[in-house]
Design a protein around this motif. Structure first.
Motif, PDB file in Angstrom:
ATOM      1  N   THR A 140     -12.872  88.092 -10.293  1.00  0.00           N
ATOM      2  CA  THR A 140     -12.989  89.027 -11.392  1.00  0.00           C
ATOM      3  C   THR A 140     -13.067  88.268 -12.712  1.00  0.00           C
ATOM      4  OG1 THR A 140     -10.630  89.186 -11.767  1.00  0.00           O
ATOM      5  CG2 THR A 140     -11.556  90.694 -10.144  1.00  0.00           C
ATOM      6  N   GLU A 148      -9.804  86.605 -13.441  1.00  0.00           N
ATOM      7  CA  GLU A 148      -9.533  85.474 -12.544  1.00  0.00           C
ATOM      8  C   GLU A 148     -10.357  84.256 -12.916  1.00  0.00           C
ATOM      9  OE1 GLU A 148      -8.293  88.030  -8.557  1.00  0.00           O
ATOM     10  OE2 GLU A 148     -10.353  87.423  -8.903  1.00  0.00           O
ATOM     11  N   ARG A 152      -8.762  82.805 -15.987  1.00  0.00           N
ATOM     12  CA  ARG A 152      -7.487  82.161 -15.682  1.00  0.00           C
ATOM     13  C   ARG A 152      -7.705  80.855 -14.911  1.00  0.00           C
ATOM     14  NH1 ARG A 152      -3.885  85.267 -12.157  1.00  0.00           N
ATOM     15  NH2 ARG A 152      -4.393  87.016 -13.494  1.00  0.00           N
ATOM     16  N   PHE A 153      -8.725  80.855 -14.052  1.00  0.00           N
ATOM     17  CA  PHE A 153      -9.027  79.634 -13.303  1.00  0.00           C
ATOM     18  C   PHE A 153      -9.363  78.488 -14.263  1.00  0.00           C
ATOM     19  CE2 PHE A 153     -12.258  76.852 -11.387  1.00  0.00           C
ATOM     20  CZ  PHE A 153     -11.508  76.316 -10.373  1.00  0.00           C
ATOM     21  N   PHE A 154     -10.246  78.759 -15.214  1.00  0.00           N
ATOM     22  CA  PHE A 154     -10.631  77.675 -16.124  1.00  0.00           C
ATOM     23  C   PHE A 154      -9.478  77.289 -17.038  1.00  0.00           C
ATOM     24  CE2 PHE A 154     -14.864  78.833 -14.649  1.00  0.00           C
ATOM     25  CZ  PHE A 154     -15.344  77.571 -14.374  1.00  0.00           C
ATOM     26  N   ALA A 155      -8.675  78.269 -17.435  1.00  0.00           N
ATOM     27  CA  ALA A 155      -7.496  77.937 -18.240  1.00  0.00           C
ATOM     28  C   ALA A 155      -6.579  77.005 -17.449  1.00  0.00           C
ATOM     29  CB  ALA A 155      -6.755  79.212 -18.626  1.00  0.00           C
ATOM     30  N   THR A 156      -6.392  77.327 -16.163  1.00  0.00           N
ATOM     31  CA  THR A 156      -5.461  76.534 -15.349  1.00  0.00           C
ATOM     32  C   THR A 156      -5.950  75.110 -15.154  1.00  0.00           C
ATOM     33  OG1 THR A 156      -4.961  78.570 -14.186  1.00  0.00           O
ATOM     34  CG2 THR A 156      -4.096  76.551 -13.244  1.00  0.00           C
ATOM     35  N   ILE A 157      -7.248  74.947 -14.839  1.00  0.00           N
ATOM     36  CA  ILE A 157      -7.682  73.577 -14.581  1.00  0.00           C
ATOM     37  C   ILE A 157      -7.751  72.762 -15.864  1.00  0.00           C
ATOM     38  CG2 ILE A 157      -8.841  74.032 -12.395  1.00  0.00           C
ATOM     39  CD1 ILE A 157     -11.459  73.922 -13.796  1.00  0.00           C
ATOM     40  N   PHE A 158      -7.708  73.424 -17.012  1.00  0.00           N
ATOM     41  CA  PHE A 158      -7.595  72.671 -18.259  1.00  0.00           C
ATOM     42  C   PHE A 158      -6.134  72.471 -18.641  1.00  0.00           C
ATOM     43  CE2 PHE A 158     -12.083  73.675 -19.191  1.00  0.00           C
ATOM     44  CZ  PHE A 158     -12.479  72.425 -19.607  1.00  0.00           C
ATOM     45  N   THR A 181      -3.885  74.814 -19.320  1.00  0.00           N
ATOM     46  CA  THR A 181      -3.393  75.711 -20.360  1.00  0.00           C
ATOM     47  C   THR A 181      -3.313  77.131 -19.796  1.00  0.00           C
ATOM     48  OG1 THR A 181      -3.813  76.536 -22.575  1.00  0.00           O
ATOM     49  CG2 THR A 181      -5.736  75.983 -21.278  1.00  0.00           C
ATOM     50  N   THR A 182      -2.992  78.097 -20.644  1.00  0.00           N
ATOM     51  CA  THR A 182      -2.959  79.486 -20.191  1.00  0.00           C
ATOM     52  C   THR A 182      -3.807  80.332 -21.130  1.00  0.00           C
ATOM     53  OG1 THR A 182      -1.054  79.929 -21.570  1.00  0.00           O
ATOM     54  CG2 THR A 182      -0.595  79.304 -19.288  1.00  0.00           C
TER      55      THR A 182
END
Lengths: 373, 301
Positions: B91, B94, B97-103, B105-106
């Motif tokens: 979605t 999602e 959030r995925f790209f935030a996580t692999i960088f 950050t949130t």
């Protein structure tokens, strides 16, 4: 760690949202297990049997009756003349023709050597060999009984001395074919599904272009790889579990060895397969290419694994090649642990080789995975 | 200096994708790479985002060398590849959030930066990315490229295949990002978008034709340019090309852009020639050169 967990989370979401893939992952393998284990049998039944009885006596009919009594043969055809039996063989109506010579009974009583003619359709050489063994056994038994009969009739005081071997089939007492096959086919399922899925997975990110975006991020190579492959490790273990339950419930395959040991070995074995999948992924650009390469290896591995044909009967060079075949080790171990109850020390050589294999394969895979193009 | 490109060359086999390119982009600048397909724009982006190594030359992004400090660059840049690379089966939320996580950050941490863009797609945050329209996908891709608060943003043909309204909105968003101090390098094949950049580089066949502000580039245009129209455009082009003194003839919207070889060009003379050749409703009017005219002129040389 948070990164790895999120990638794992994402992979699982994607796997479970793929409505076309789910049944392929879980239902097809189990169907295969049930179907293959029942269908792929070495036993040969319903051999269509024909005969030419040139003697037509009590003894010759008794011999034919022996074949009739056997569950392997389907005695259906009587030929008045060898010419007709030859024709029937040519047309594929019979697989085996027994020709009983004239004066069969008379010559037997005279204690003469008699030659029975046996013709076997040997287009399938392996089947012909098995059929030959069945026929020889029946004739041998018949001959033995006959000898005893004759001795009694002639009222001879000398009792015949018969030396007989009584075979005991260890680890598979009834020579149940399924007991032997089910552990092997279980290996196939775990291998195929995990190799195909992991092989296609990273290529898929290449195809849709997300890999390029991920490569620009500061994500660490091993985080990404672990996150991507861990879900397939879980799926592999899950498949093993479902397969073992089915093997127990449907096929009542004995499980003498320790389940923990089986899971421990499988957990290392799947690492080999995942490493291979990743390696394939790194050298292909489309899922189609990855699939073809994976198939190529799987077919070779399966045929040279000792699953369908014994490794001992392969030529020396082929036996040497099988040392590189991870499926071979897995098949050996599953059979050893399940049927023989082998312990850790028994499977140690295979375990060490597999571990080494896993280390080499994954090092190569991680090394060949480049975040630049 | 936010991006410094120093004599970069890259070839694929015998094809020279980039030939001795040098560009300097200032901090907080909106810089456009303008050129047709196959000009080498994507290759340059891939070199600057550390996905590809140049054959020759050096470059730095946000003060880091693209070869020695590639890891530092990956933390500082946002990249939106030509094809929107999103997970179609995840979605909107999602994906972000995925790209935030692999960088590392949130979403909450850098929500300020993407708020303007993300609010437009937030009502659809539970929709799969594959089910979004082109314009919404583009906004989501931009949000994903911005989620880690990059200092430099690389946008490779972000508006290709997007409707005109979304294109306009997108450029407004870029202007707002620029106000927040982000350096933006954007490539586009659309000449009308070039005018919206602070400075542009015209690029063709891996070579830089010119670097300047859009205004200056247009002013550099060496010749007076004329809109020529007639009842039959096809015949008009044919006859203009056959005209002895023509310098260039390019169709441009409803008119033909015409320049003459001579300095003292008299439109009446051309009108007489066209009339003689059987054209009606002839319209000739002096007009201003556009970036497209300049590009065509430079590409000719």
């Amino acid at each position: 760690m948070r990164v790895i967990l999120y990638i794992i989370n994402k992979e699982f979401r994607q796997i479970f949202r793929n409505k076309g893939m789910l049944p392929i992952i879980f239902i097809l393998p189990l169907l295969q297990l049930v179907i293959l284990s029942n269908a792929a049998t070495y036993e040969i039944n319903n051999i269509s049997f024909g005969y030419v009885d040139n003697d037509r006596t009590h003894t010759s009919r008794a011999l034919i009756d022996k074949f009739r009594a056997s569950t392997f043969f389907d005695v259906s055809q009587v030929f008045p003349h060898p010419k007709e039996s030859d024709l029937a063989m040519l047309q594929g109506e019979v697989d085996v023709v027994l020709t009983i010579p004239e004066h069969f009974e008379r010559d037997l009583w005279k204690d003469k050597n008699i030659d029975l003619g046996v013709t076997i359709n040997a287009i399938d050489g392996a089947a012909a060999g098995v059929e030959n063994v069945y026929i020889t056994q029946i004739i041998k038994t018949f001959n033995k009984n006959l000898a005893v009969d004759m001795v009694q009739l002639s009222n001879n005081t000398v009792q015949p001395v018969l030396i007989e071997g009584i075979p005991l089939f260890w680890y598979n007492k009834t020579l149940n074919y399924k007991t032997f096959m089910v552990p092997g086919i279980l290996v196939l399922l775990v291998t195929m599904i995990t190799l195909f899925l992991s092989g296609m997975n990273i290529v898929r990110e290449k195809e849709i272009g997300t890999l390029e975006q991920i490569n620009v991020t500061p994500i660490k190579k091993h985080h990404f790889i672990i996150g991507k492959l861990f879900p397939f490790w879980v799926i592999g273990m899950g498949l093993l579990t479902i397969g073992l339950v089915l093997a127990k419930l449907i096929f009542a395959v004995p499980m003498l060895g320790s389940l923990t040991l089986m899971y421990f070995y499988t957990s290392i074995y799947i690492l080999v397969i995942l490493g291979m999948g990743l390696f394939i992924s790194n050298f292909t650009d489309t899922q189609q290419q990855a699939m073809f390469i994976a198939w190529f290896f799987v077919v070779i591995f399966i045929l040279m694994s000792g699953l369908f044909t014994p490794i001992e009967s392969m030529p020396k060079w082929a036996q040497f090649l099988t040392e590189l075949n991870p499926i071979k080790y897995f098949v050996e171990i599953m059979r050893m642990v399940m049927l023989k109850g082998s312990g850790l020390t028994d499977i140690l050589p295979q375990l060490l080789k597999t571990t080494l294999y896993a280390v080499i394969m994954n090092t190569m895979a991680v090394w060949s995975y480049k975040k630049i193009s | 200096m936010s991006i410094r490109i120093d004599h970069i060359s890259k070839s694929y086999g015998k094809v020279n994708a980039l030939d001795d390119i040098s560009i300097q982009v200032h901090q907080g600048e909106l810089f456009g790479l303008i050129g047709p397909d196959g000009a080498g724009k994507t290759t340059l982006f891939r070199i600057l985002t550390t996905l590809l190594l140049p054959d020759q030359g050096s470059a730095s992004v946000a003060g880091y060398d693209i070869i020695a400090d590639f890891k530092a660059i990956r933390k500082q840049v946002g990249y939106m590849p030509g094809r929107f690379s999103l997970y179609q089966d995840l979605t909107v939320e999602e994906n972000l959030r995925f790209f935030a996580t692999i960088f590392g950050t949130t979403i909450a941490e850098n929500y300020d930066l993407i708020r303007d863009i993300y609010v437009q797609i937030e009502p659809f945050k539970n929709r799969r990315a594959g089910k979004l329209s082109g314009g919404m996908k583009q906004k989501l891709a931009l949000s994903c490229a911005l989620i880690h608060k990059p200092k430099v943003l690389f946008l490779d043909e972000p508006t290709t295949g997007v409707d005109p309204v979304s294109r306009k909105e997108f450029w407004e968003m870029l202007k707002r990002l620029q106000d927040k101090g982000i350096t933006i390098l954007v490539s586009t094949p659309y000449m009308d978008e070039a005018a919206l950049c602070d400075r542009i580089a015209l690029i063709q066949d891996g070579r830089i034709l010119e670097i300047d502000t859009p205004k200056a580039i247009v002013e550099h245009y060496p010749k007076p340019i004329f809109d020529v129209g007639a009842h039959n455009t096809y015949l008009l082009i044919e006859k203009l090309n056959a005209y002895a003194h023509k310098h260039s003839v390019f169709p441009f919207g409803e008119y033909i852009h015409y320049t003459d070889q001579r300095d003292g060009f008299d439109p009446l003379e051309l009108r007489a020639y066209l009339k003689k050749e059987g054209l009606q409703n002839i319209h000739i009017e002096r007009t201003k050169a556009t970036i497209e005219d300049t590009f065509m002129e430079l590409a000719k040389q």
